[in-house]
Design a protein around this motif. Structure first.
Motif, mmCIF file in Angstrom:
data_model
loop_
_atom_site.group_PDB
_atom_site.id
_atom_site.type_symbol
_atom_site.label_atom_id
_atom_site.label_comp_id
_atom_site.label_asym_id
_atom_site.label_seq_id
_atom_site.Cartn_x
_atom_site.Cartn_y
_atom_site.Cartn_z
ATOM 1 N N VAL A 85 5.030 9.166 -9.150
ATOM 2 C CA VAL A 85 5.327 8.689 -7.796
ATOM 3 C C VAL A 85 6.679 7.985 -7.785
ATOM 4 O O VAL A 85 7.517 8.227 -6.905
ATOM 5 C CB VAL A 85 4.223 7.744 -7.284
ATOM 6 C CG1 VAL A 85 4.625 7.102 -5.956
ATOM 7 C CG2 VAL A 85 2.907 8.496 -7.125
ATOM 8 N N LEU A 86 6.912 7.144 -8.748
ATOM 9 C CA LEU A 86 8.186 6.422 -8.829
ATOM 10 C C LEU A 86 9.353 7.382 -9.002
ATOM 11 O O LEU A 86 10.461 7.125 -8.512
ATOM 12 C CB LEU A 86 8.153 5.431 -10.001
ATOM 13 C CG LEU A 86 7.082 4.335 -9.934
ATOM 14 C CD1 LEU A 86 7.117 3.482 -11.192
ATOM 15 C CD2 LEU A 86 7.282 3.467 -8.697
ATOM 16 N N GLN B 126 11.393 -1.322 -7.414
ATOM 17 C CA GLN B 126 10.632 -2.345 -8.115
ATOM 18 C C GLN B 126 9.184 -2.227 -7.665
ATOM 19 O O GLN B 126 8.904 -1.707 -6.576
ATOM 20 C CB GLN B 126 11.187 -3.730 -7.778
ATOM 21 C CG GLN B 126 10.578 -4.860 -8.587
ATOM 22 C CD GLN B 126 11.325 -6.165 -8.382
ATOM 23 O OE1 GLN B 126 12.407 -6.189 -7.810
ATOM 24 N NE2 GLN B 126 10.760 -7.251 -8.857
ATOM 25 N N THR B 127 8.243 -2.687 -8.473
ATOM 26 C CA THR B 127 6.836 -2.585 -8.100
ATOM 27 C C THR B 127 6.142 -3.941 -8.195
ATOM 28 O O THR B 127 6.484 -4.772 -9.036
ATOM 29 C CB THR B 127 6.090 -1.586 -8.989
ATOM 30 O OG1 THR B 127 6.141 -2.012 -10.357
ATOM 31 C CG2 THR B 127 6.700 -0.186 -8.870
ATOM 32 N N LEU B 128 5.180 -4.125 -7.303
ATOM 33 C CA LEU B 128 4.311 -5.295 -7.323
ATOM 34 C C LEU B 128 2.873 -4.809 -7.354
ATOM 35 O O LEU B 128 2.530 -3.835 -6.689
ATOM 36 C CB LEU B 128 4.526 -6.163 -6.081
ATOM 37 C CG LEU B 128 5.896 -6.812 -5.883
ATOM 38 C CD1 LEU B 128 5.922 -7.582 -4.562
ATOM 39 C CD2 LEU B 128 6.237 -7.739 -7.039
ATOM 40 N N SER C 39 -3.377 -1.194 -7.664
ATOM 41 C CA SER C 39 -3.398 -0.736 -9.052
ATOM 42 C C SER C 39 -2.017 -0.206 -9.425
ATOM 43 O O SER C 39 -1.134 -0.072 -8.562
ATOM 44 C CB SER C 39 -4.464 0.349 -9.244
ATOM 45 O OG SER C 39 -4.262 1.416 -8.334
ATOM 46 N N GLU C 40 -1.816 0.099 -10.674
ATOM 47 C CA GLU C 40 -0.503 0.533 -11.150
ATOM 48 C C GLU C 40 -0.072 1.833 -10.470
ATOM 49 O O GLU C 40 -0.846 2.770 -10.328
ATOM 50 C CB GLU C 40 -0.545 0.741 -12.667
ATOM 51 C CG GLU C 40 0.802 1.070 -13.277
ATOM 52 C CD GLU C 40 0.746 1.191 -14.794
ATOM 53 O OE1 GLU C 40 1.795 1.475 -15.404
ATOM 54 O OE2 GLU C 40 -0.361 0.987 -15.351
ATOM 55 N N ILE C 41 1.185 1.875 -10.037
ATOM 56 C CA ILE C 41 1.722 3.065 -9.382
ATOM 57 C C ILE C 41 2.137 4.075 -10.447
ATOM 58 O O ILE C 41 2.821 3.740 -11.412
ATOM 59 C CB ILE C 41 2.910 2.699 -8.474
ATOM 60 C CG1 ILE C 41 2.458 1.720 -7.380
ATOM 61 C CG2 ILE C 41 3.522 3.952 -7.843
ATOM 62 C CD1 ILE C 41 3.576 1.203 -6.503
ATOM 63 N N GLY D 96 0.820 -1.207 0.000
ATOM 64 C CA GLY D 96 0.000 0.000 0.000
ATOM 65 C C GLY D 96 0.853 1.257 0.000
ATOM 66 O O GLY D 96 0.589 2.205 0.738
ATOM 67 N N SER D 97 1.882 1.270 -0.856
ATOM 68 C CA SER D 97 2.876 2.350 -0.787
ATOM 69 C C SER D 97 2.784 3.355 -1.928
ATOM 70 O O SER D 97 3.742 4.056 -2.222
ATOM 71 C CB SER D 97 4.289 1.755 -0.742
ATOM 72 O OG SER D 97 4.468 0.771 -1.740
ATOM 73 N N SER D 98 1.622 3.458 -2.566
ATOM 74 C CA SER D 98 1.470 4.425 -3.657
ATOM 75 C C SER D 98 1.073 5.809 -3.151
ATOM 76 O O SER D 98 1.147 6.791 -3.885
ATOM 77 C CB SER D 98 0.431 3.932 -4.671
ATOM 78 O OG SER D 98 -0.846 3.819 -4.066
#
Length: 243
Positions: A45-46, A54-56, A39-41, A13-15
């Motif tokens: 934000v990145l 990396q994203t999950l 959902s896609e970050i 939950g880090s978006s």
């Protein structure tokens, strides 16, 4: 600042909100971040991170999706494991008990409590083998003191405290520490929608007379991840609300 260079940290939950603040704090401390969201970050934000994370992407309430995503992560070439797991993802669906739909009670518990288990179990198994690791679960002062209109949320967050204590006992012999953070009223999208009169009423019960900042929760997450002699504890970050 604590140095997390060469450590891999997964924050669910880090978006946005507290999860994003925690991820940024670990990034500033040199950690290699794995961000998670349902959902896609967003690229913007990145772009806020010093090191490309990396994203999950999966729903933590879906046990099969969580396990598959985590297994795929560990199968990546050169991946050495997760050193710190922060279980932050969660939802609210507030309503007074007499009007709450059973589905809304079940959904909040399923996401917040079952979802924490779904993410933790496959990673905990790996930590057992690597004989080290830190797990930090986001609870809430609501899980300690209750709150009108939040029986589902309170139940889920109280459950996380029991989950934390039990897992801490199981992991201790393998060098795995498990703790929880119980934030109070933190400045966020969730608190921003509260009417001004509601916010004023809440402030009357906070000895420090203000809402907390997400960065103040993040500071505690770094502390718990770095201190090697604290486990099974729940630290409140609430301005004194639960005194």
């Amino acid at each position: 600042m604590t140095d997390f260079t060469n450590q891999t940290v997964l924050v669910t939950g880090s978006s946005r909100g507290i999860g994003l603040a925690i991820a940024k704090a670990f990034d500033a401390a040199g950690a290699q971040l794995i961000l998670h969201a349902r959902s896609e970050i967003k690229p913007e934000v990145l772009a806020e991170f010093k090191q490309k994370p990396q994203t999950l992407q999966f729903d933590i309430a879906d046990a099969e999706a969580a396990e598959a995503s985590i297994k795929a992560l560990y199968k990546q070439e050169g991946f050495e494991g997760i050193d710190v797991l922060v279980n932050n993802a969660g939802i609210t669906k507030d309503q007074l008990a007499m009007a709450m739909a059973p589905a809304d009670f079940a959904n909040v518990v399923n996401v917040n409590l079952n979802g924490t288990f779904n993410v933790t179990q496959p990673i905990f198994k790996k930590m057992i083998r690597q004989k080290h690791g830190a797990i930090i679960n986001l609870s809430s002062v609501v899980g300690l003191m209750g709150n009108m209109g939040q029986i589902n949320y309170a139940a889920s967050k109280a459950g996380i405290i029991g989950f934390t204590k039990s897992l801490a006992k199981e992991g201790a012999r393998r060098g795995i520490r498990v703790n929880a953070i119980a934030p109070g009223m933190i400045v966020s999208d969730m608190t921003a929608v509260l009417p001004e009169e509601t916010q004023a009423e809440i402030l009357k019960n906070i000895p420090l007379s203000r809402f907390g900042e997400a960065s103040e929760v993040a500071d505690v997450a770094l502390f718990l991840a770095s201190n090697t002699y604290i486990t099974g504890q729940t630290l409140t970050v609430d301005g004194g609300l639960y005194i």
